[in-house]
Design a protein around this motif. Structure first.
Motif, short mmCIF file in Angstrom:
data_model
loop_
_atom_site.label_atom_id
_atom_site.label_comp_id
_atom_site.label_asym_id
_atom_site.label_seq_id
_atom_site.Cartn_x
_atom_site.Cartn_y
_atom_site.Cartn_z
N UNK A 1 52.92 42.59 54.14
CA UNK A 1 54.18 43.24 54.48
C UNK A 1 54.30 44.57 53.75
N UNK A 2 53.85 44.61 52.51
CA UNK A 2 53.87 45.87 51.76
C UNK A 2 52.95 46.90 52.39
N UNK A 3 51.81 46.44 52.91
CA UNK A 3 50.86 47.35 53.54
C UNK A 3 51.39 47.93 54.85
N UNK A 4 52.42 47.30 55.43
CA UNK A 4 53.04 47.85 56.63
C UNK A 4 53.82 49.13 56.32
N UNK A 5 54.41 49.20 55.13
CA UNK A 5 55.29 50.31 54.79
C UNK A 5 54.65 51.33 53.86
N UNK A 6 53.55 50.97 53.23
CA UNK A 6 52.89 51.91 52.33
C UNK A 6 52.35 53.15 53.05
N UNK B 1 50.98 34.94 41.71
CA UNK B 1 52.23 35.56 42.13
C UNK B 1 52.48 36.86 41.39
N UNK B 2 52.00 36.95 40.13
CA UNK B 2 52.19 38.16 39.35
C UNK B 2 51.36 39.31 39.92
N UNK B 3 50.17 39.01 40.38
CA UNK B 3 49.31 40.03 40.97
C UNK B 3 49.89 40.55 42.28
N UNK B 4 50.47 39.64 43.08
CA UNK B 4 50.98 40.05 44.39
C UNK B 4 52.25 40.87 44.28
N UNK B 5 52.88 40.90 43.10
CA UNK B 5 54.10 41.68 42.92
C UNK B 5 53.84 43.16 42.69
N UNK B 6 52.60 43.51 42.36
CA UNK B 6 52.29 44.90 42.00
C UNK B 6 52.54 45.83 43.19
N UNK B 7 51.93 45.52 44.33
CA UNK B 7 52.02 46.41 45.50
C UNK B 7 53.44 46.53 46.05
N UNK B 8 54.15 45.42 46.31
CA UNK B 8 55.52 45.57 46.83
C UNK B 8 56.45 46.30 45.86
N UNK B 9 56.24 46.11 44.56
CA UNK B 9 57.07 46.84 43.59
C UNK B 9 56.81 48.33 43.67
#
Length: 472
Positions: A259-264, A424-432
């Motif tokens: 989902x983050x890669x959709x908006x990046x 879960x901590x790793x996956x928070x990097x990109x959306x943040x």
């Protein structure tokens, strides 16, 4: 005079004149599934249909109201002939060259693989019958699509040909059938049209490869952190957790990253425009390809989120969970202990579930609005509001949902098994990062500059300014 010029000199035999005052007659060579479905659709659209067959008396059931006769007789009844036979059986058409002279032949054939023949089927047909006007069309449709009528997914028909009048005749027929027509030019484009049905998810390859890569990476990472670590360090066999617990950790991680890669890419494009001071410079090819597959990335992200929801719903009925609850209850009864209600934990868990429900609800809205039948009913402003404004809100809720899941676990040393951070901590990097960049673009000074650039304003080049100064 070349052969191509000769083709243009052949008159189109009364193309615009119908065979009868009320019903125009169209001819179909071939009585297979596609030919029968096409004939049925033509009848429903008001045409009279005549079939040409090598076995007129034993060709199987045909749509009621049609006629069947030999190829030679059928060719003389209509100016527009659909060739619904395989290329391997085209040889008989060469003997019908006198009857097909000046006719419009619509080649609907496809091949089993790309580059199967040195030339396109339509070009081969034109060479066999040089006096006819060959148009490549209808090959991207299936018999099912013709039977059920055009839907949003297969409403478009492509065509190409060397004769403008012939293409116009085919366009009128396709329009009456309810299809929209896209002209791809001369007959040299036939190879491209014949390759269309052979493509296997061309726009989905990168998103699918990315989804598989992320899933495999995080799956093996969590297997090592959870299962292997427990077996080696704690001497516990919890391999059974791979099927549900581990999978239910991987799915939300992959969903949030995709989902983050959709908006990046949109954010990268905005900062590139701000840096360049213009919107008229092309983006890099990799960014163009990335932006073109955002819809597919979003739909795959929704699929992983949906799996996460399903797996979460079955957790209470798992044997392991029921066993742990039962064992804990019995232990407290034996020890005569009770657990006090913790308001903080209640707030955290309720907030965690609430953010997840809201995020998934908006996720579904994004997926539904991307359907052609829904997006066609929306104005551009409405579609942009849902996909952009609500999209970032979806990303925020899902990211906040993950933060609440982690809560204060990052403070505990036990969370870093073998000195590795939780998944879960790793996956928070990109959306943040995406949310922070979006907030930067919302700053008034940055937003005003970006709006001006996208309205056509360009920052002056220092070299141009100095040159103008010297000239004045």
């Amino acid at each position: 005079m070349s052969e191509e010029v000769k083709l243009e000199c052949v008159p189109l035999c009364s193309v615009s004149m119908p065979a009868s005052p009320k019903q125009e007659v169209l001819c179909i060579f071939g009585t297979g599934d596609f030919g029968r479905s096409l004939g049925q659709r033509l009848l429903q659209s008001g045409y009279k249909v005549v079939y040409g067959s090598r076995r007129p008396h034993s060709c199987g059931p045909l749509p009621s109201g049609t006629q069947v006769m030999s190829h030679e007789a059928a060719a003389q009844t209509a100016n527009l002939v659909f060739i619904c036979v395989h290329r391997d059986h085209y040889n008989f058409l060469e003997t019908l060259a006198p009857q097909l002279r000046g006719k419009v032949l619509v080649d609907v054939s496809n091949n089993l693989k790309k580059n199967q023949y040195p030339e396109a089927n339509a070009e081969y047909l034109q060479r066999l019958v040089p006096g006819a006007h060959v148009v490549k069309s209808f090959n991207t449709l299936s018999a099912w699509a013709l039977q059920n009528g055009p839907s949003d997914a297969n409403r478009q028909v492509y065509l190409c040909g060397n004769n403008t009048e012939a293409k116009q005749l085919v366009t009128e027929a396709a329009t009456k059938l309810g299809f929209s027509v896209l002209d791809r030019g001369s007959l040299s484009a036939a190879t491209e049209l014949e390759d269309f049905p052979l493509q296997l998810f061309p726009e989905w390859r990168l998103p699918i490869a990315l989804a598989i890569g992320l899933t495999a990476t995080f799956f093996f990472y969590l297997v090592i952190r959870d299962v292997v670590y427990a077996y080696v360090v704690q001497e516990k066999d919890i391999s059974f957790r791979i099927m549900v617990s581990l999978a239910n950790k991987v799915f939300p991680i992959v969903s949030l990253i995709m989902l983050s890669l959709c908006y990046l890419p949109g954010l990268i494009a905005a900062f590139l425009q701000l840096h360049r001071g213009t919107k008229y410079k092309r983006f890099p090819d990799w960014l163009d390809r990335w932006m073109l597959c955002r819809k597919q990335l979003g739909l795959l992200a929704l699929a992983f989120a949906f799996l996460h929801v399903l797996y979460t719903l079955i957790i209470p009925i798992r044997y392991y969970v029921r066993y742990k609850i039962g064992a804990s209850t019995i232990s407290k009864i034996k020890e005569n202990k009770t657990s006090e209600f913790d308001t903080t934990v209640a707030w955290r868990t309720d907030s965690y579930y609430s953010m997840g429900i809201l995020g998934f609800g908006l996720y579904l809205l994004l997926g539904i609005s991307s359907l052609p039948s829904v997006s066609n009913a929306l104005s551009w402003r409405e579609f942009s509001f849902i996909q952009s404004k609500l999209g970032y809100l979806t990303l925020f809720f899902c990211t906040f949902h993950t933060y609440l899941y982690g809560w204060n676990r990052f403070l505990y040393v036990s969370s870093y098994k073998w000195y590795t951070p939780p998944g879960y901590m790793l996956c928070l990097v990109l959306p943040t990062v995406v949310l922070v960049l979006r907030l930067l673009l919302l700053l008034p000074c940055v937003d005003r500059s970006l709006i001006r650039i996208r309205q056509g304003w360009e920052r002056a080049n220092p070299e141009d300014v100095s040159r103008k100064t010297l000239l004045t």
